[in-house]
Structures are given as structure tokens and as C-alpha cells.
Design an enzyme around this catalytic site. Structure first.
Site, short mmCIF file in Angstrom:
data_model
loop_
_atom_site.label_atom_id
_atom_site.label_comp_id
_atom_site.label_asym_id
_atom_site.label_seq_id
_atom_site.Cartn_x
_atom_site.Cartn_y
_atom_site.Cartn_z
N TYR A 146 6.66 6.70 -0.75
CA TYR A 146 5.20 6.65 -0.52
C TYR A 146 4.92 5.84 0.74
CZ TYR A 146 5.76 2.26 -3.26
OH TYR A 146 6.19 1.06 -3.76
N PRO A 147 3.86 6.23 1.44
CA PRO A 147 3.44 5.45 2.60
C PRO A 147 2.44 4.37 2.18
CG PRO A 147 2.25 7.53 2.57
CD PRO A 147 3.07 7.49 1.31
N MET A 148 2.36 3.30 2.94
CA MET A 148 1.39 2.24 2.60
C MET A 148 0.89 1.49 3.83
SD MET A 148 3.57 -0.90 0.94
CE MET A 148 2.23 -2.07 1.13
N ASN A 149 -0.25 0.85 3.63
CA ASN A 149 -0.86 -0.02 4.65
C ASN A 149 -1.04 -1.41 4.07
OD1 ASN A 149 -1.33 2.08 6.46
ND2 ASN A 149 -3.42 2.44 5.75
N HIS A 173 7.03 -11.67 -2.78
CA HIS A 173 7.36 -10.24 -2.85
C HIS A 173 8.88 -10.04 -2.96
CE1 HIS A 173 7.42 -5.98 -1.50
NE2 HIS A 173 8.40 -6.35 -0.71
N GLN A 186 15.82 -0.39 -1.75
CA GLN A 186 14.65 -0.03 -0.94
C GLN A 186 15.02 0.14 0.52
OE1 GLN A 186 15.47 -3.11 -1.38
NE2 GLN A 186 14.50 -4.48 0.10
N SER A 224 0.66 -7.19 -2.68
CA SER A 224 0.29 -5.82 -3.08
C SER A 224 -1.10 -5.79 -3.71
CB SER A 224 1.31 -5.26 -4.08
OG SER A 224 2.56 -5.10 -3.46
#
Ligand code: VOV
Length: 249
Positions: A146-149, A173, A186, A224
Site C-alpha cells: 500500500y502507498p502512504m503519506n 514505530h 518490510q 500512524s
């Protein structure tokens, strides 16, 4: 002005999502199908050779659900090579039976949030860093992409925080992530200036439930919970050349 995190970059990444045009495939005769699968197989042999020569890495996964049927995930030294292999794939007889569904262009990235204080020397000379920047992709059973900002709202603007504030949150994190060592691997790819989101998150695991556990646990973590914005999730199962060819027969 706040201090930008320093980033190290490695191989360029292309996530190439395709849908299979089953109605076209089902209309093809045996000879056409054999030709398409031979083309796919020979391209796959090239990808394996590139990986054996340590010049890149490629994996293929099915995608569960209707967003796509397959993802070809490639890492290569240059953007040109990614472009070439995309074109090479598009020229195969197999590609005629696929429809582009989504793609993501990024580059493997490490930031200095967790850098050891006082460390000397060029981190690019460190073999461990090199192995993380130019990784041979895991051959685990499942993938989640998934992409994220990171948010840039008035109250919650990641880019207006000090390095110390960001470092503190990234430490937390990392601590959550560490609990998944051996269960989830990851690969974080940066895409500011390269694609529509800021990062691509690609997770690998032999147990897909671990994706849910990890992503859920991270939702409660400040970085997050306050700053994460997420795109579509793609999840799937690993294909070898044999399993993909068997599926198409
Ligand atoms: C599987 C576990 C795991 C582990 C151990 C881990 C650790 C770490 C460390 C130590 C660091 C910082 C240094 C570096 O390596 O760059 C990062 C960096 C990053 N991460 Fe992470 N992350 C994980 C997993 C993990 C997940 C599941 C996500 C998605 C978040 C979610 O809510 O869905 C994520 C995101 C990121 C991002 C976008 C960055 C870059 C942020 C930036 O601002 O630069 N990450 N990450």
C-alpha cells in the site's frame, strides 16, 4: 525551517499490477497459449539471472480480490532498466492477455532517524546498509502493498515537526515493528517526486494474518494514528513461474 531527515537510496522499484483478460485468454487456442506462456517463462528466466547476478530482484504474486490479478515487483539499479523491463513485458505474447491495473514507481529508502549517534564513515560503505538498500526480495508466501503519506494538515503537519519530535515517533514505530521480526519483512520505498504518494510499503510474510496484526497495532502508534494517510491495499499469494504457468493452463 525544520531539518529534513537524511535519506539513503538504493534500487529503484516498480510495482506493476495487471489484470488477466480471461475472456481473451479463454478464446486463445492451445498454440497461442503455449506461445504466451513460453514468452513469460523466458522473461522470468532473465529476471532470475539478474537476481543471481545481484543486479536486481523480482517477485511475482497473485492479488486476491478485484483490484488486480497479478503484481510484478521489480527492483533495478536504474529507472531506465525498470522502463526497459516493463516494455519488454508489454511486448510479450503473454502481456496481450493482461490489462494494466495500477503501478507504483519508487526507490528503496532508509532514513537517518535511527542512525547511531557519533557514527563515522560513509554509511554507503557499510555492507549491512547496502544489503538493505539493494535487497534480494523475500520469497515469502504472501505480499501486502500500500502507498502512504505523512499528513500536512495545520494541526498535524509531519513536515513542520522538529527532527527530535520525528525521531522520537520513529523510534516508537521501529519498536512495534521489531516485535514482528521473523514474521513480517518490510521494504520501504520512497516516492516523493516519483509517484502519487510519499512512500510505498511492501510487506512479506508466510502468514497473512500478521499483516493485519502489524498494521492494526501501528494504527495506535502516534506516527500512524496522527500522521498516516493510506492508499489502497493489495494483498496476495506468491507465484513461482511453475505455479503461474500451471494456473493459466
Ligand atoms: C515490519 C516491521 C517494521 C519495522 C521493524 C520498521 C522499522 C522502521 C524504522 C526503524 C524506520 C526508520 C529508519 C528507516 O529504516 O528508514 C522506518 C521507516 C518507515 N516505516 Fe517502518 N517498520 C516496519 C513496518 C512498517 C509499516 C507496516 C509501515 C506502514 C505504516 C502503517 O501504519 O501502516 C511502515 C512505514 C514506514 C515509513 C513510511 C517509513 C519512512 C518514514 C520517514 O518519515 O522517513 N513501516 N520503519
Amino acid at each position: 525551517m525544520n531539518e529534513a531527515a537524511l535519506t539513503l537510496e538504493g534500487w529503484y522499484a516498480l510495482h506493476d499490477f495487471r489484470t488477466i483478460n480471461w475472456s481473451l485468454w479463454n478464446k486463445a487456442d492451445d498454440e497461442e497459449k503455449a506461445h504466451a506462456l513460453d514468452d513469460l517463462q523466458s522473461l522470468w528466466e532473465q529476471w532470475k539471472k539478474t537476481e543471481n547476478d545481484n543486479l536486481g530482484s523480482s517477485v511475482v504474486y497473485s492479488i486476491v480480490g478485484q483490484k488486480a490479478d497479478l503484481v510484478f515487483f521489480h527492483l533495478r539499479e536504474t529507472l531506465e532498466e525498470l522502463n526497459e523491463l516493463e516494455t519488454e513485458f508489454n511486448k510479450t505474447a503473454f502481456a496481450r492477455y493482461t490489462i494494466p491495473a495500477y503501478s507504483y514507481v519508487s526507490i528503496v529508502e532508509l532514513s537517518n532517524y535511527m542512525a547511531k549517534p557519533g557514527a563515522t564513515g560513509d554509511p554507503m560503505d557499510n555492507p549491512e546498509v547496502q544489503a538493505r538498500l539493494k535487497p534480494i526480495l523475500p520469497k515469502m508466501k504472501h505480499i501486502c502493498f500500500y502507498p502512504m503519506n505523512k499528513k500536512r494538515d495545520l494541526q498535524d503537519n509531519w513536515y513542520m515537526l522538529s527532527m527530535e519530535e520525528r525521531r522520537g515517533m520513529m523510534r516508537s514505530h521501529g519498536m512495534i515493528g521489531r516485535n514482528y521480526a521473523g514474521k513480517v519483512k518490510q521494504i520501504i520505498t520512497g516516492s516523493v517526486g516519483l509517484d502519487d504518494w510519499e512512500w510505498g510499503v511492501t510487506l512479506f510474510s508466510d502468514d497473512p494474518l500478521q499483516f493485519k496484526k502489524l498494521v492494526y497495532e501501528m494504527r495506535f502508534d502516534e506516527v500512524s494514528a496522527r500522521f498516516g494517510e493510506f492508499g489502497s491495499f493489495f494483498v496476495g499469494n506468491r507465484h513461482t513461474d511453475e505455479s503461474l504457468i500451471a494456473m493459466m493452463k
